[in-house]
Design a protein around this motif. Structure first.
Motif, short mmCIF file in Angstrom:
data_model
loop_
_atom_site.label_atom_id
_atom_site.label_comp_id
_atom_site.label_asym_id
_atom_site.label_seq_id
_atom_site.Cartn_x
_atom_site.Cartn_y
_atom_site.Cartn_z
N VAL A 175 -1.03 -10.07 14.29
CA VAL A 175 -1.28 -10.14 15.73
C VAL A 175 -2.54 -10.96 16.01
O VAL A 175 -2.58 -11.77 16.95
N HIS A 176 -3.57 -10.78 15.16
CA HIS A 176 -4.81 -11.55 15.32
C HIS A 176 -4.53 -13.04 15.13
O HIS A 176 -5.06 -13.88 15.85
N GLU B 164 0.10 -12.32 3.79
CA GLU B 164 0.21 -10.90 3.50
C GLU B 164 -0.94 -10.18 4.20
O GLU B 164 -2.08 -10.62 4.14
N GLY B 165 -0.61 -9.11 4.90
CA GLY B 165 -1.65 -8.34 5.58
C GLY B 165 -1.03 -7.29 6.47
O GLY B 165 0.19 -7.07 6.45
N THR B 166 -1.86 -6.64 7.26
CA THR B 166 -1.36 -5.62 8.18
C THR B 166 -0.73 -6.30 9.39
O THR B 166 -0.96 -7.49 9.63
N PRO C 97 0.82 -1.22 0.00
CA PRO C 97 0.00 0.00 0.00
C PRO C 97 0.85 1.27 0.00
O PRO C 97 1.89 1.32 0.64
N THR C 98 0.38 2.26 -0.73
CA THR C 98 1.04 3.56 -0.72
C THR C 98 1.04 4.14 0.69
O THR C 98 0.03 4.10 1.39
N GLY C 99 2.19 4.66 1.12
CA GLY C 99 2.31 5.25 2.45
C GLY C 99 2.66 4.28 3.55
O GLY C 99 2.81 4.67 4.70
N SER C 100 2.80 2.99 3.21
CA SER C 100 3.07 1.97 4.23
C SER C 100 4.57 1.77 4.43
O SER C 100 5.40 2.22 3.64
N ILE C 101 4.90 1.11 5.55
CA ILE C 101 6.22 0.49 5.71
C ILE C 101 5.94 -1.01 5.67
O ILE C 101 5.34 -1.57 6.58
N TYR C 102 6.35 -1.63 4.59
CA TYR C 102 6.00 -3.03 4.31
C TYR C 102 7.21 -3.91 4.61
O TYR C 102 8.27 -3.76 4.01
N GLY C 103 7.05 -4.82 5.56
CA GLY C 103 8.11 -5.76 5.90
C GLY C 103 7.99 -7.01 5.06
O GLY C 103 7.00 -7.74 5.16
N PHE C 104 8.99 -7.26 4.23
CA PHE C 104 9.01 -8.46 3.37
C PHE C 104 9.92 -9.47 4.04
O PHE C 104 11.13 -9.32 4.05
N LEU C 105 9.31 -10.49 4.65
CA LEU C 105 10.01 -11.36 5.58
C LEU C 105 10.14 -12.78 5.06
O LEU C 105 9.25 -13.29 4.40
N LEU D 217 8.57 -1.70 13.53
CA LEU D 217 8.70 -0.70 12.48
C LEU D 217 7.58 -0.72 11.46
O LEU D 217 7.07 0.32 11.06
N VAL D 218 7.17 -1.92 11.04
CA VAL D 218 6.32 -2.03 9.84
C VAL D 218 4.83 -1.84 10.15
O VAL D 218 4.38 -2.02 11.28
N THR D 219 4.10 -1.48 9.10
CA THR D 219 2.63 -1.41 9.17
C THR D 219 2.01 -2.63 8.49
O THR D 219 0.91 -3.05 8.84
N HIS D 220 2.71 -3.17 7.49
CA HIS D 220 2.22 -4.32 6.72
C HIS D 220 3.31 -5.37 6.61
O HIS D 220 4.50 -5.05 6.68
N VAL D 221 2.89 -6.62 6.42
CA VAL D 221 3.84 -7.74 6.40
C VAL D 221 3.51 -8.68 5.25
O VAL D 221 2.34 -8.99 4.99
N GLY D 222 4.56 -9.13 4.55
CA GLY D 222 4.44 -10.24 3.62
C GLY D 222 5.48 -11.28 4.02
O GLY D 222 6.64 -10.94 4.24
#
Length: 306
Positions: free
Chosen positions: A225-226, A218-220, A33-41, A203-208
């Motif tokens: 956490v859920h 892939e998700g927030t 997503p635009t504006g996110s910090i996406y962690g690609f793990l 740090l991240v807002t989203h994770v893959g």
């Protein structure tokens, strides 16, 4: 909302192989997503760097589609790369040159204003190092200077491959704060790869999460956490676990005995209290009663080990 404003990066059915019959990437569908910090793990060798190289056009795409800023990379590569900064693997810097001289070389290539050099040094927290030779820099300073290079062209998107590799704990904290600041104050979307979830979950807002070339999740971060909460459970140890299991199963049929403990799905507090009361009323001594929560690192390992 148009496509460009929803996703800064989107890959569709991205597949790649270095040898016939062996996919390094298998049908990767990323949405950053635009504006996110996406962690690609993912573990080392999972396909993270290959994905990033394809997104940057450093590898020739074999199958699938890559869209950045809502545009096809294949059709708009030069225009897209002008709005993008990256740091892949180790920093490429000249040790015999100063920080300012390193930036000056790249500033000419990017055709950005000279005034941008002190600006980016300030942004990455190196305002007093312009005349210091890079050979005298710590690893953390080199990483930050490399990010300064990536910021010269005022990018809308920053792609970083394992930027905290080799950093000490203080360097990791400094890098985390720098990236948060760039995201929040400069509005830069950041895609950051790592093999350590515990390190970048702050740090991240989203994770893959990728493993063996496949995107497993892939998700927030709240989505992850859920998933963590879903895997939480209640554990019990008593003076008579065999009898306790029968008593507990009369109220919670899902209960089972494992490794010297009774295990149940996560229950509301009032039901946990009811279980405890039921056991005590039947002359059972309860030695241990707790909610066991998997940390996010455990969820990560559970995903990649299944």
């Amino acid at each position: 909302m148009n496509q460009a404003s929803m996703y800064c990066i989107e890959t569709t059915h991205l597949t790649h192989q270095f040898a016939p019959g062996k996919n390094i990437l298998d049908d990767i569908n990323l949405q950053v997503p635009t504006g996110s910090i996406y962690g690609f793990l993912g573990p080392n060798g999972a396909g993270k760097t290959t994905t990033l190289r394809l997104i940057l056009g450093l590898l020739k795409k074999q199958k699938g589609e890559i869209r950045i800023f809502g545009q096809s990379l294949a059709e708009n590569r030069v225009a897209i790369l002008r709005k993008l900064g990256s740091l892949i693997e180790t920093p490429s810097l000249y040790g015999h040159l100063t920080a300012a001289e390193n930036l000056l070389l790249l500033q000419k290539i990017y055709q950005s204003p000279k005034a941008r050099i002190p600006e980016v040094l300030e942004l990455v927290g190196l305002p007093d190092t312009a005349n210091k030779k890079v050979s005298q820099f710590s690893l953390g300073m080199k990483q930050r200077l490399s990010i300064a290079v990536a910021l010269l062209n005022q990018p809308d998107l920053l792609i970083l491959d394992e930027p905290t590799n080799g950093l000490d704990p203080n360097g990791i904290i400094e890098m985390r704060e720098l990236l948060k600041r760039l995201n929040q104050e400069q509005g830069i979307t950041i895609l950051i790869s790592s093999h350590l979830l515990a390190e970048i979950e702050k740090l991240v807002t989203h994770v893959g999460i990728i493993h063996k070339g496949q995107l497993l999740f892939e998700g927030t971060l709240p989505d992850l956490v859920h998933k963590q909460q879903e895997s939480s459970r209640v554990s019990l140890i008593t003076n008579d676990n065999a009898r306790s299991l029968q008593l507990v199963q009369s109220l919670q049929p899902e209960a089972q005995q494992q490794n010297g403990k009774l295990l149940l799905p996560l229950l509301p507090p009032e039901q946990i209290a009811q279980l405890n009361r039921h056991l005590v009323q039947n002359n059972i001594d309860v030695y241990h009663l707790a909610v066991e929560k998997n940390d996010l690192e455990s969820i990560f390992m559970e995903l990649v080990n299944n």
